[in-house]
Design a protein around this motif. Structure first.
Motif, PDB file in Angstrom:
ATOM      1  N   GLN A   1       0.817  -1.214   0.000  1.00 61.09           N
ATOM      2  CA  GLN A   1       0.000   0.000   0.000  1.00 61.09           C
ATOM      3  C   GLN A   1       0.850   1.263   0.000  1.00 61.09           C
ATOM      4  N   LEU A   2       2.173   1.090   0.007  1.00 60.16           N
ATOM      5  CA  LEU A   2       3.132   2.205  -0.054  1.00 60.16           C
ATOM      6  C   LEU A   2       2.940   3.199   1.084  1.00 60.16           C
ATOM      7  N   LEU A   3       2.688   2.660   2.284  1.00 58.99           N
ATOM      8  CA  LEU A   3       2.527   3.509   3.455  1.00 58.99           C
ATOM      9  C   LEU A   3       3.869   4.136   3.831  1.00 58.99           C
ATOM     10  N   ASP A   4       3.895   5.446   3.942  1.00 56.77           N
ATOM     11  CA  ASP A   4       5.100   6.194   4.273  1.00 56.77           C
ATOM     12  C   ASP A   4       4.756   7.178   5.392  1.00 56.77           C
ATOM     13  N   ARG A   5       5.331   6.926   6.577  1.00 54.11           N
ATOM     14  CA  ARG A   5       4.978   7.763   7.724  1.00 54.11           C
ATOM     15  C   ARG A   5       6.201   7.910   8.639  1.00 54.11           C
ATOM     16  N   CYS A   6       6.677   9.109   8.770  1.00 50.41           N
ATOM     17  CA  CYS A   6       7.879   9.365   9.567  1.00 50.41           C
ATOM     18  C   CYS A   6       7.503   9.666  11.023  1.00 50.41           C
ATOM     19  N   GLU A   7       6.679   8.793  11.592  1.00 50.19           N
ATOM     20  CA  GLU A   7       6.282   8.936  12.991  1.00 50.19           C
ATOM     21  C   GLU A   7       6.302   7.562  13.649  1.00 50.19           C
ATOM     22  N   ALA A   8       7.026   7.461  14.765  1.00 51.48           N
ATOM     23  CA  ALA A   8       7.152   6.190  15.466  1.00 51.48           C
ATOM     24  C   ALA A   8       5.850   5.852  16.186  1.00 51.48           C
ATOM     25  N   GLY A   9       5.452   4.564  16.098  1.00 53.78           N
ATOM     26  CA  GLY A   9       4.203   4.168  16.739  1.00 53.78           C
ATOM     27  C   GLY A   9       4.238   2.739  17.226  1.00 53.78           C
ATOM     28  N   TRP A  10       3.402   2.475  18.244  1.00 53.79           N
ATOM     29  CA  TRP A  10       3.251   1.123  18.766  1.00 53.79           C
ATOM     30  C   TRP A  10       2.658   0.199  17.704  1.00 53.79           C
ATOM     31  N   VAL A  11       3.099  -1.074  17.707  1.00 56.75           N
ATOM     32  CA  VAL A  11       2.417  -2.140  16.981  1.00 56.75           C
ATOM     33  C   VAL A  11       2.138  -3.278  17.953  1.00 56.75           C
TER      34      VAL A  11
ATOM     35  N   SER B   1       6.517  -3.492  20.017  1.00 56.99           N
ATOM     36  CA  SER B   1       7.655  -2.775  19.446  1.00 56.99           C
ATOM     37  C   SER B   1       7.199  -1.433  18.892  1.00 56.99           C
ATOM     38  N   ILE B   2       8.179  -0.585  18.611  1.00 56.72           N
ATOM     39  CA  ILE B   2       7.928   0.731  18.026  1.00 56.72           C
ATOM     40  C   ILE B   2       8.524   0.744  16.628  1.00 56.72           C
ATOM     41  N   ARG B   3       7.705   1.028  15.637  1.00 56.96           N
ATOM     42  CA  ARG B   3       8.149   0.975  14.241  1.00 56.96           C
ATOM     43  C   ARG B   3       7.507   2.091  13.435  1.00 56.96           C
ATOM     44  N   TYR B   4       8.083   2.337  12.246  1.00 55.38           N
ATOM     45  CA  TYR B   4       7.436   3.245  11.294  1.00 55.38           C
ATOM     46  C   TYR B   4       7.934   2.943   9.888  1.00 55.38           C
ATOM     47  N   PRO B   5       7.040   3.056   8.878  1.00 56.82           N
ATOM     48  CA  PRO B   5       7.366   2.666   7.496  1.00 56.82           C
ATOM     49  C   PRO B   5       7.834   3.860   6.659  1.00 56.82           C
ATOM     50  N   ILE B   6       8.922   3.662   5.910  1.00 61.14           N
ATOM     51  CA  ILE B   6       9.472   4.725   5.079  1.00 61.14           C
ATOM     52  C   ILE B   6       9.616   4.241   3.637  1.00 61.14           C
ATOM     53  N   ILE B   7       8.914   4.887   2.731  1.00 63.53           N
ATOM     54  CA  ILE B   7       9.045   4.636   1.299  1.00 63.53           C
ATOM     55  C   ILE B   7      10.089   5.570   0.700  1.00 63.53           C
ATOM     56  N   ASN B   8      10.020   6.830   1.060  1.00 65.71           N
ATOM     57  CA  ASN B   8      10.930   7.852   0.531  1.00 65.71           C
ATOM     58  C   ASN B   8      11.886   8.292   1.631  1.00 65.71           C
ATOM     59  N   PRO B   9      13.106   7.748   1.660  1.00 66.44           N
ATOM     60  CA  PRO B   9      14.045   8.077   2.744  1.00 66.44           C
ATOM     61  C   PRO B   9      14.380   9.563   2.776  1.00 66.44           C
ATOM     62  N   ARG B  10      14.489  10.093   3.973  1.00 63.94           N
ATOM     63  CA  ARG B  10      14.970  11.454   4.184  1.00 63.94           C
ATOM     64  C   ARG B  10      15.766  11.484   5.481  1.00 63.94           C
TER      65      ARG B  10
ATOM     66  N   PHE C   1      11.786  -2.599  21.724  1.00 62.40           N
ATOM     67  CA  PHE C   1      10.666  -2.879  22.619  1.00 62.40           C
ATOM     68  C   PHE C   1      10.812  -2.049  23.904  1.00 62.40           C
ATOM     69  N   PRO C   2      10.236  -0.862  23.938  1.00 54.30           N
ATOM     70  CA  PRO C   2      10.367  -0.017  25.132  1.00 54.30           C
ATOM     71  C   PRO C   2       9.409  -0.454  26.243  1.00 54.30           C
ATOM     72  N   ASP C   3       9.514   0.173  27.384  1.00 52.07           N
ATOM     73  CA  ASP C   3       8.607  -0.089  28.501  1.00 52.07           C
ATOM     74  C   ASP C   3       7.178   0.248  28.084  1.00 52.07           C
ATOM     75  N   LYS C   4       6.287  -0.746  28.160  1.00 51.00           N
ATOM     76  CA  LYS C   4       4.923  -0.554  27.678  1.00 51.00           C
ATOM     77  C   LYS C   4       4.112   0.428  28.524  1.00 51.00           C
ATOM     78  N   LYS C   5       4.485   0.558  29.784  1.00 50.65           N
ATOM     79  CA  LYS C   5       3.675   1.366  30.683  1.00 50.65           C
ATOM     80  C   LYS C   5       4.078   2.837  30.687  1.00 50.65           C
ATOM     81  N   PHE C   6       5.380   3.093  30.569  1.00 49.60           N
ATOM     82  CA  PHE C   6       5.846   4.460  30.785  1.00 49.60           C
ATOM     83  C   PHE C   6       6.304   5.190  29.529  1.00 49.60           C
ATOM     84  N   ARG C   7       6.628   4.455  28.454  1.00 49.13           N
ATOM     85  CA  ARG C   7       7.070   5.131  27.231  1.00 49.13           C
ATOM     86  C   ARG C   7       5.862   5.506  26.378  1.00 49.13           C
TER      87      ARG C   7
END
Length: 337
Positions: A276-286, A290-299, A314-320
């Motif tokens: 789906q070519l998802l490109d999002r420069c924002e870190a998020g829970w999955v 874990s914390i991940r984010y997808p990049i199609i166009n590197p910057r 894998f950060p602390d689930k409660k405090f991060r």
């Protein structure tokens, strides 16, 4: 989506020694999860005056370990599909001598090699069709760390993340497309391999050629590695949930639920990135924490010069506190209309 055939569509003769001669398409047919595919197979008789009611057509899935799984059988007008293929497989019936089958609602587990066998009383012949899926291979290790998974655990973690263990062919294709990963992982055939596009000393040797490094077949219960997973098309979409504030893991799960969605699995995020070519420069829970984010166009500010799904661990689930990636199925989306 109907199938694609990766070579010009002509039939190749498998065997001409019996009274029944089976012909199948060369190369492989390609579709995606959720699609519809025709596995082509034709036959003719020598002589040709055989009662079609006496012809038995049988389709079987064959694994790399030469294990056989019944898929479909037909004798005259009687037909039967087996296991997970029930309700999804039928004969194409495009004319005399057509033993092709149509598989609907393709799953990840349908990937592989199929045998078409046609029997006329005591004579029989077979041909083979390779079914490939469009998708993406991704490396995976659990929150407990690297090299923690035996083969069976690797199968399970891939399943939990909406994927299956990748095949060697899928990993090799991913390497050709640039996958470079310096940690060994299980594949579906029980081998342990890893792809290197940029040789370096910490990954074998910097003077060794690029390629897929192969540790061979390992002990499935006792030895531990990471996993290489494979996933395909999504029956829905992944999106970054826009919020005014960042959240911990439990809040992230609840936020997706309030949006008529669920927190996205790792495989779903990879599929969204690749397909789906998802490109999002924002870190998020999955889903796995874990914390991940997808990049199609590197910057520069988005984690390096190569496209990919960034992994911040894998950060602390409660405090991060982070954003969150949600998955909304197509059924849930239709229910909102």
């Amino acid at each position: 989506m109907e199938c694609k055939v990766e070579t010009p569509f002509s039939f190749s003769l498998e065997d001409d020694t019996g009274a029944v001669i089976v012909q199948t398409a060369p190369g492989k047919v390609v579709t995606h999860r959720g699609g519809t595919i025709t596995l082509p197979c034709r036959y003719h008789h020598e002589p040709e005056d055989v009662d079609p009611k006496r012809i038995r057509i049988k389709w079987t899935k064959v694994s790399d370990a030469f294990q056989f799984e019944d898929v479909f059988v037909a004798l005259g007008r009687q037909q039967k599909a087996f296991g997970s293929y029930r309700g999804r497989v039928s004969l194409e019936r495009a004319g005399p001598g057509d033993a092709s089958v149509i598989i609907h609602n393709i799953t990840l587990q349908d990937y592989g090699r199929y045998e078409c066998e046609v029997t006329n009383d005591m004579e029989d012949d077979t041909g083979f069709v390779n079914l490939d899926l469009e998708g993406v291979v991704f490396p995976y290790y659990p929150p407990s760390g690297r090299y923690k998974l035996n083969y069976h655990q690797a199968e399970e973690v891939c399943r939990q993340q909406d994927a299956i263990l990748a095949s060697h062919a899928q990993l090799h294709k991913a390497w050709l497309e640039g996958l470079d990963w310096c940690n060994a992982g299980w594949l579906e055939d029980g081998s342990v391999q890893y792809p290197i596009s940029h040789p370096r000393d910490q990954c074998g040797h910097k003077d060794s050629p690029p390629g897929v490094r192969n540790y061979g077949y390992r002990h499935k219960d006792d030895e531990r590695y990471d996993a290489f997973c494979f996933t395909s098309n999504l029956n829905g979409h992944v999106y970054f949930l826009k919020r005014f504030k960042k959240v911990n893991y439990l809040e992230a799960v609840k936020a997706c639920q309030r949006d008529n969605a669920v927190i996205a699995k790792v495989g779903q995020l990879y599929a969204a990135w690749k397909i789906q070519l998802l490109d999002r420069c924002e870190a998020g829970w999955v889903e796995d924490g874990s914390i991940r984010y997808p990049i199609i166009n590197p910057r520069a500010r988005c984690g390096g010069p190569e496209p990919g799904v960034r992994n911040l661990g894998f950060p602390d689930k409660k405090f991060r506190l982070y954003g969150v990636y949600c998955f909304q199925s197509r059924k849930a989306n239709l229910a909102l209309l």
